[in-house]
Design a protein around this motif. Structure first.
Motif, PDB file in Angstrom:
ATOM      1  N   THR A  75      29.502  35.186  39.755  1.00 21.48           N
ATOM      2  CA  THR A  75      29.844  35.156  41.173  1.00 21.48           C
ATOM      3  C   THR A  75      29.265  33.910  41.842  1.00 21.48           C
ATOM      4  O   THR A  75      29.830  33.417  42.819  1.00 21.48           O
TER       5      THR A  75
ATOM      6  N   GLY B 204      41.290  37.512  36.781  1.00 20.80           N
ATOM      7  CA  GLY B 204      41.795  38.675  36.088  1.00 20.80           C
ATOM      8  C   GLY B 204      41.847  38.423  34.597  1.00 20.80           C
ATOM      9  O   GLY B 204      41.179  37.536  34.078  1.00 20.80           O
ATOM     10  N   ILE B 205      42.668  39.194  33.929  1.00 18.10           N
ATOM     11  CA  ILE B 205      42.862  39.045  32.492  1.00 18.10           C
ATOM     12  C   ILE B 205      44.030  38.074  32.313  1.00 18.10           C
ATOM     13  O   ILE B 205      45.200  38.474  32.320  1.00 18.10           O
TER      14      ILE B 205
ATOM     15  N   SER C 296      43.243  39.304  42.608  1.00 19.40           N
ATOM     16  CA  SER C 296      42.724  39.922  41.394  1.00 19.40           C
ATOM     17  C   SER C 296      43.908  40.572  40.690  1.00 19.40           C
ATOM     18  O   SER C 296      44.521  41.503  41.221  1.00 19.40           O
TER      19      SER C 296
ATOM     20  N   HIS D 161      42.796  48.913  39.157  1.00 18.00           N
ATOM     21  CA  HIS D 161      41.400  48.606  38.835  1.00 18.00           C
ATOM     22  C   HIS D 161      40.888  47.561  39.814  1.00 18.00           C
ATOM     23  O   HIS D 161      41.314  46.415  39.774  1.00 18.00           O
TER      24      HIS D 161
ATOM     25  N   GLY E 126      37.876  34.573  34.906  1.00 17.15           N
ATOM     26  CA  GLY E 126      38.106  35.724  34.037  1.00 17.15           C
ATOM     27  C   GLY E 126      36.924  36.675  34.028  1.00 17.15           C
ATOM     28  O   GLY E 126      35.921  36.460  34.732  1.00 17.15           O
ATOM     29  N   PRO E 127      37.026  37.716  33.219  1.00 20.42           N
ATOM     30  CA  PRO E 127      35.932  38.684  33.111  1.00 20.42           C
ATOM     31  C   PRO E 127      34.628  37.979  32.705  1.00 20.42           C
ATOM     32  O   PRO E 127      34.638  37.074  31.881  1.00 20.42           O
ATOM     33  N   GLY E 128      33.549  38.398  33.323  1.00 21.23           N
ATOM     34  CA  GLY E 128      32.244  37.820  33.013  1.00 21.23           C
ATOM     35  C   GLY E 128      31.925  36.560  33.791  1.00 21.23           C
ATOM     36  O   GLY E 128      30.848  35.987  33.632  1.00 21.23           O
ATOM     37  N   SER E 129      32.846  36.095  34.614  1.00 23.35           N
ATOM     38  CA  SER E 129      32.577  34.902  35.423  1.00 23.35           C
ATOM     39  C   SER E 129      31.421  35.179  36.370  1.00 23.35           C
ATOM     40  O   SER E 129      31.275  36.277  36.894  1.00 23.35           O
TER      41      SER E 129
ATOM     42  N   ARG F  16      37.285  47.270  40.704  1.00 17.61           N
ATOM     43  CA  ARG F  16      35.827  47.076  40.676  1.00 17.61           C
ATOM     44  C   ARG F  16      35.479  45.589  40.768  1.00 17.61           C
ATOM     45  O   ARG F  16      34.619  45.188  41.549  1.00 17.61           O
ATOM     46  N   GLY F  17      36.137  44.755  39.955  1.00 15.20           N
ATOM     47  CA  GLY F  17      35.842  43.325  39.966  1.00 15.20           C
ATOM     48  C   GLY F  17      36.122  42.695  41.321  1.00 15.20           C
ATOM     49  O   GLY F  17      35.344  41.866  41.801  1.00 15.20           O
TER      50      GLY F  17
ATOM     51  N   LEU G  70      44.996  42.188  37.072  1.00 18.58           N
ATOM     52  CA  LEU G  70      44.633  42.684  35.739  1.00 18.58           C
ATOM     53  C   LEU G  70      45.830  43.273  34.998  1.00 18.58           C
ATOM     54  O   LEU G  70      45.708  43.717  33.870  1.00 18.58           O
TER      55      LEU G  70
END
Length: 166
Positions: A118, A93-94, A62, A17, A113-116, A19-20, A64
């Protein structure tokens, strides 16, 4: 002397994965940094070898897959062995909060983490660079990228011919 901040974005391990990582890489590029993206399924050794060859300032991982407690310290060890332990090792990452703190305690940089945002990631890297090389070495932020104007206004959305007006 001002120059672009060079960042290597790496995807270690078997996680597919990205995308991030690509979103972060694009945001760093838009902020005027030179970004090298290693692609998927890289070993820690491949990432560090690329970091040395590309003479980067920052290595951003990254992760995950849940292997963060293995991958970050391994990349850090290899960076030290290669003589680039003074570069920033950061990423995201997670990653559970307790693990984030454990990695920071080992000398890993800030982890996102997710939602950080940019914007926060860019600010963190620029802040580290400024602290290391001095404010005069920090290149200015480029103007934001041009965004095309919408073709229609928000209230003027075209409707398919089969839709009835309400």
């Amino acid at each position: 002397m001002q120059r672009k901040i060079r960042v290597l974005v790496g995807k270690p391990g078997l996680d597919g994965h990205d995308r991030g990582a690509k979103v972060v890489a694009a945001a760093l590029r838009d902020a005027g940094m030179e970004v090298i993206y290693t692609g998927l399924h890289q070993t820690p050794g491949q990432i560090v070898e690329a970091a040395v060859q590309e003479d980067v300032d920052v290595v951003a991982l990254s992760v995950l897959s849940g292997a963060h407690m293995t991958l970050f310290p391994e990349v850090q060890r290899l960076m030290n062995d290669a003589g680039i332990g003074d570069k920033l090792l950061t990423g995201g990452g997670i990653i559970p909060g307790d693990d984030v703190q454990a990695l920071i305690d080992k000398g890993i940089g800030r982890l996102f983490g997710p939602g950080s945002s940019t914007v926060d990631i860019v600010a963190y890297i620029r802040g580290w660079y400024s602290d290391k090389f001095g404010a005069d070495a920090l290149p200015p932020l480029p103007p934001p990228p041009a965004r095309p104007e919408p073709v229609v206004g928000s209230g003027d959305m075209p409707r398919p011919s089969f839709a009835k007006a309400i």
